[in-house]
Design a protein around this motif. Structure first.
Motif, PDB file in Angstrom:
ATOM      1  N   LEU A   1      58.290  45.507  40.123  1.00 37.18           N
ATOM      2  CA  LEU A   1      59.475  45.796  40.949  1.00 37.18           C
ATOM      3  C   LEU A   1      59.440  45.016  42.259  1.00 37.18           C
ATOM      4  CD1 LEU A   1      59.606  49.679  40.504  1.00 37.18           C
ATOM      5  CD2 LEU A   1      61.267  48.040  39.618  1.00 37.18           C
ATOM      6  N   ILE A   2      58.276  45.023  42.930  1.00 36.12           N
ATOM      7  CA  ILE A   2      58.144  44.374  44.244  1.00 36.12           C
ATOM      8  C   ILE A   2      58.434  42.872  44.136  1.00 36.12           C
ATOM      9  CG2 ILE A   2      56.448  43.694  46.008  1.00 36.12           C
ATOM     10  CD1 ILE A   2      55.009  46.419  45.349  1.00 36.12           C
ATOM     11  N   LEU A   3      57.903  42.254  43.081  1.00 39.51           N
ATOM     12  CA  LEU A   3      57.940  40.783  43.029  1.00 39.51           C
ATOM     13  C   LEU A   3      59.151  40.232  42.299  1.00 39.51           C
ATOM     14  CD1 LEU A   3      54.120  40.130  42.472  1.00 39.51           C
ATOM     15  CD2 LEU A   3      55.413  40.092  44.607  1.00 39.51           C
ATOM     16  N   THR A   4      59.966  41.108  41.722  1.00 38.05           N
ATOM     17  CA  THR A   4      61.177  40.598  41.051  1.00 38.05           C
ATOM     18  C   THR A   4      62.453  41.071  41.743  1.00 38.05           C
ATOM     19  OG1 THR A   4      61.173  42.453  39.495  1.00 38.05           O
ATOM     20  CG2 THR A   4      60.094  40.424  38.761  1.00 38.05           C
ATOM     21  N   ALA A   5      62.327  41.968  42.725  1.00 38.31           N
ATOM     22  CA  ALA A   5      63.531  42.464  43.405  1.00 38.31           C
ATOM     23  C   ALA A   5      64.103  41.379  44.317  1.00 38.31           C
ATOM     24  CB  ALA A   5      63.179  43.696  44.239  1.00 38.31           C
ATOM     25  N   ALA A   6      65.413  41.223  44.288  1.00 36.70           N
ATOM     26  CA  ALA A   6      66.049  40.280  45.223  1.00 36.70           C
ATOM     27  C   ALA A   6      65.956  40.885  46.626  1.00 36.70           C
ATOM     28  CB  ALA A   6      67.503  40.083  44.830  1.00 36.70           C
TER      29      ALA A   6
ATOM     30  N   ALA B   1      58.318  36.351  47.230  1.00 33.84           N
ATOM     31  CA  ALA B   1      58.440  37.821  47.166  1.00 33.84           C
ATOM     32  C   ALA B   1      57.123  38.461  47.622  1.00 33.84           C
ATOM     33  CB  ALA B   1      58.801  38.262  45.753  1.00 33.84           C
ATOM     34  N   LEU B   2      55.997  37.834  47.249  1.00 36.43           N
ATOM     35  CA  LEU B   2      54.692  38.335  47.695  1.00 36.43           C
ATOM     36  C   LEU B   2      54.593  38.243  49.225  1.00 36.43           C
ATOM     37  CD1 LEU B   2      51.750  39.255  47.156  1.00 36.43           C
ATOM     38  CD2 LEU B   2      51.149  36.832  46.813  1.00 36.43           C
ATOM     39  N   ALA B   3      55.037  37.115  49.773  1.00 32.36           N
ATOM     40  CA  ALA B   3      54.992  36.946  51.241  1.00 32.36           C
ATOM     41  C   ALA B   3      55.873  37.998  51.919  1.00 32.36           C
ATOM     42  CB  ALA B   3      55.433  35.532  51.614  1.00 32.36           C
ATOM     43  N   ARG B   4      57.037  38.310  51.316  1.00 33.21           N
ATOM     44  CA  ARG B   4      57.918  39.329  51.925  1.00 33.21           C
ATOM     45  C   ARG B   4      57.246  40.701  51.904  1.00 33.21           C
ATOM     46  NH1 ARG B   4      62.010  36.539  49.073  1.00 33.21           N
ATOM     47  NH2 ARG B   4      62.062  38.098  47.430  1.00 33.21           N
ATOM     48  N   TYR B   5      56.613  41.013  50.770  1.00 35.08           N
ATOM     49  CA  TYR B   5      55.914  42.312  50.653  1.00 35.08           C
ATOM     50  C   TYR B   5      54.807  42.417  51.707  1.00 35.08           C
ATOM     51  CZ  TYR B   5      52.086  45.216  48.808  1.00 35.08           C
ATOM     52  OH  TYR B   5      51.042  46.108  48.679  1.00 35.08           O
ATOM     53  N   LEU B   6      54.017  41.358  51.846  1.00 34.68           N
ATOM     54  CA  LEU B   6      52.893  41.405  52.788  1.00 34.68           C
ATOM     55  C   LEU B   6      53.399  41.435  54.231  1.00 34.68           C
ATOM     56  CD1 LEU B   6      50.611  38.807  50.951  1.00 34.68           C
ATOM     57  CD2 LEU B   6      50.180  41.261  51.114  1.00 34.68           C
ATOM     58  N   THR B   7      54.475  40.709  54.490  1.00 36.89           N
ATOM     59  CA  THR B   7      55.065  40.710  55.842  1.00 36.89           C
ATOM     60  C   THR B   7      55.571  42.108  56.189  1.00 36.89           C
ATOM     61  OG1 THR B   7      55.663  38.385  55.651  1.00 36.89           O
ATOM     62  CG2 THR B   7      56.908  39.674  57.248  1.00 36.89           C
TER      63      THR B   7
ATOM     64  N   ILE C   1      48.532  36.747  55.378  1.00 36.29           N
ATOM     65  CA  ILE C   1      49.645  36.655  54.420  1.00 36.29           C
ATOM     66  C   ILE C   1      49.624  35.293  53.730  1.00 36.29           C
ATOM     67  CG2 ILE C   1      52.186  36.593  54.238  1.00 36.29           C
ATOM     68  CD1 ILE C   1      52.166  38.559  56.721  1.00 36.29           C
ATOM     69  N   LEU C   2      49.455  34.231  54.535  1.00 36.07           N
ATOM     70  CA  LEU C   2      49.439  32.871  53.985  1.00 36.07           C
ATOM     71  C   LEU C   2      48.252  32.658  53.052  1.00 36.07           C
ATOM     72  CD1 LEU C   2      51.293  30.416  54.544  1.00 36.07           C
ATOM     73  CD2 LEU C   2      51.659  32.262  56.127  1.00 36.07           C
ATOM     74  N   ILE C   3      47.081  33.119  53.482  1.00 36.70           N
ATOM     75  CA  ILE C   3      45.867  32.941  52.671  1.00 36.70           C
ATOM     76  C   ILE C   3      46.046  33.678  51.336  1.00 36.70           C
ATOM     77  CG2 ILE C   3      43.401  33.555  52.538  1.00 36.70           C
ATOM     78  CD1 ILE C   3      43.407  33.213  55.698  1.00 36.70           C
ATOM     79  N   SER C   4      46.640  34.860  51.371  1.00 34.42           N
ATOM     80  CA  SER C   4      46.850  35.641  50.150  1.00 34.42           C
ATOM     81  C   SER C   4      47.798  34.915  49.203  1.00 34.42           C
ATOM     82  CB  SER C   4      47.431  37.025  50.490  1.00 34.42           C
ATOM     83  OG  SER C   4      46.569  37.704  51.380  1.00 34.42           O
ATOM     84  N   CYS C   5      48.889  34.371  49.759  1.00 33.10           N
ATOM     85  CA  CYS C   5      49.854  33.645  48.916  1.00 33.10           C
ATOM     86  C   CYS C   5      49.213  32.390  48.323  1.00 33.10           C
ATOM     87  CB  CYS C   5      51.097  33.261  49.722  1.00 33.10           C
ATOM     88  SG  CYS C   5      52.102  34.674  50.164  1.00 33.10           S
ATOM     89  N   LEU C   6      48.411  31.712  49.143  1.00 33.70           N
ATOM     90  CA  LEU C   6      47.723  30.510  48.656  1.00 33.70           C
ATOM     91  C   LEU C   6      46.771  30.853  47.518  1.00 33.70           C
ATOM     92  CD1 LEU C   6      46.682  28.453  51.787  1.00 33.70           C
ATOM     93  CD2 LEU C   6      47.720  27.539  49.711  1.00 33.70           C
ATOM     94  N   LEU C   7      45.987  31.917  47.725  1.00 32.51           N
ATOM     95  CA  LEU C   7      45.010  32.285  46.703  1.00 32.51           C
ATOM     96  C   LEU C   7      45.707  32.598  45.378  1.00 32.51           C
ATOM     97  CD1 LEU C   7      42.046  33.023  45.933  1.00 32.51           C
ATOM     98  CD2 LEU C   7      42.735  35.389  46.316  1.00 32.51           C
ATOM     99  N   VAL C   8      46.773  33.395  45.447  1.00 30.52           N
ATOM    100  CA  VAL C   8      47.458  33.787  44.207  1.00 30.52           C
ATOM    101  C   VAL C   8      48.012  32.543  43.509  1.00 30.52           C
ATOM    102  CG1 VAL C   8      49.457  35.066  43.311  1.00 30.52           C
ATOM    103  CG2 VAL C   8      47.896  36.169  44.921  1.00 30.52           C
ATOM    104  N   SER C   9      48.515  31.573  44.260  1.00 34.58           N
ATOM    105  CA  SER C   9      49.033  30.382  43.577  1.00 34.58           C
ATOM    106  C   SER C   9      47.895  29.502  43.071  1.00 34.58           C
ATOM    107  CB  SER C   9      50.019  29.623  44.453  1.00 34.58           C
ATOM    108  OG  SER C   9      49.336  28.962  45.442  1.00 34.58           O
ATOM    109  N   VAL C  10      46.781  29.429  43.813  1.00 33.44           N
ATOM    110  CA  VAL C  10      45.637  28.630  43.337  1.00 33.44           C
ATOM    111  C   VAL C  10      45.085  29.229  42.027  1.00 33.44           C
ATOM    112  CG1 VAL C  10      43.213  28.063  43.839  1.00 33.44           C
ATOM    113  CG2 VAL C  10      44.944  27.676  45.576  1.00 33.44           C
TER     114      VAL C  10
END
Ligand code: SF4
Length: 331
Positions: A122-127, A249-255, A275-284
């Motif tokens: 829900l968190i990552l697919t909600a507009a 969406a992940l960055a919005r949730y963490l923000t 927030i940035l490190i978390s988004c980077l890790l998930v994409s890596v």
């Protein structure tokens, strides 16, 4: 008093037997004092079993994990306490999960935890959408520095709008979040509040960027506490995915979740870097971004020692300097 909830809050419903993970796996559930007292006083086989598996550490009662699972988990996927005594007998942790509450005294923000797979979906697919706002009677006192909170609320809104714009590549938007976080920290420290000039910030970010090292990021996370063998494996063999709308969406949730917490110590920038490190890790790490983000949350967000280690490393670790982070966002 104002209570806010994300637009998808009421869409959550536990998918139980269809859940690809389970909140009854791996975690040692913390049991609140009233439930622990009730459980220890229960007669019969259930009471006997509970007395065997509850133990107290540093004043907190926790349910011992057996074979990687909560000992109340039954083969049919149901919780033994809920099945025998009803839902009202569940301890606070199990009754509320994955619902989150941040109570600031005169306002409350509620949400869902990313560590639950259904909540993560829900968190990552909600507009992006306005929060649900509910007023309840009563006007309790603010439990924070009101001037700092006003700056944090205003800057969080700007950050969320930036992340919702969708008119730039995801990596550029994340780079702008870092630069805006720097400006917002200045405003929290007393600088004059001014509009964010995204074009100038992007030029600055491009000039600053130095090639980053994704391997150093995964190495850092390998040194933190690890809960599951899957996570250990993912860190050893990252699939090097790409940024996507799920990353935003992940960055919005963490923000939404962490920005206002800077009111406790006035350190916003380390949270923006978190927030940035978390988004980077998930994409890596790559793979299915929703499943990866859910596993990240289970391993990192739900372990306060891990969160604090990242907040500390945000300033001190050579892989997380601003220029290296920008270099991984703006190759
Ligand atoms: S993790 Fe979420 S969906 Fe899975 S069993 Fe727990 S509450 Fe239900």
């Amino acid at each position: 008093m104002l209570i806010t909830k994300p637009s998808y809050y009421y869409d959550f419903s536990c998918i139980a037997g269809s859940c690809p993970d389970s909140c009854c796996k791996e975690w040692a559930v913390q049991v609140d004092a009233a439930s622990a007292e009730r459980y220890r006083a229960l007669p019969g086989a259930l009471g006997e079993r509970l007395r065997e598996v509850l133990h107290t550490e540093d004043g907190e009662t926790v349910m011992t994990i057996e074979n990687g699972r909560c000992p109340m988990w039954r083969q049919d996927g149901l919780c033994r306490i809920q099945a025998e005594l009803g839902e009202e007998a569940l301890c606070k942790t199990c009754r509320e999960f994955p619902r989150l509450t941040h109570d600031y005294g005169d306002f409350v923000e509620m949400g869902l935890e990313l560590s639950c797979p259904e909540a993560a979906r829900l968190i990552l697919t909600a507009a992006p959408a306005p929060d649900i706002r509910e007023e309840i009677p009563g006007a309790p006192e603010a439990e924070y520095d009101t001037d700092a909170m006003a700056v944090l609320k205003a800057t969080r809104e700007t950050a969320l709008n930036l992340l919702a714009e969708g008119n730039r590549p995801v990596s550029e938007t994340l780079a702008l979040l870092l630069l805006y976080g720097c400006q917002a920290q200045g405003e929290l420290d007393g600088d004059e509040i001014r509009p964010f000039d995204a074009d100038a910030a992007l030029e600055e970010a491009t000039a600053l960027a130095k090639s980053g090292d994704p391997q150093a990021v995964t190495d850092f996370f390998s040194g933190l506490e690890i809960l599951t063998p899957q996570w250990e494996q993912r860190l050893k063999e990252p699939a090097y995915g790409t940024f996507s709308p799920i990353t935003l969406a992940l960055a919005r949730y963490l923000t939404q979740r962490y920005w206002l917490q800077a009111v406790s110590d006035y350190d916003l920038y380390c949270r923006v870097k978190f927030i940035l490190i978390s988004c980077l890790l998930v994409s890596v790490l790559g793979g299915d971004p929703i499943a990866t983000a859910q596993l990240y949350s289970k391993e990192i967000e739900n372990n306060i020692d891990n969160v604090e280690a990242i907040l500390d490393a945000a300033y001190a670790h050579p892989a997380f300097t601003d220029d290296r982070l920008l270099g991984m966002l703006l190759p």
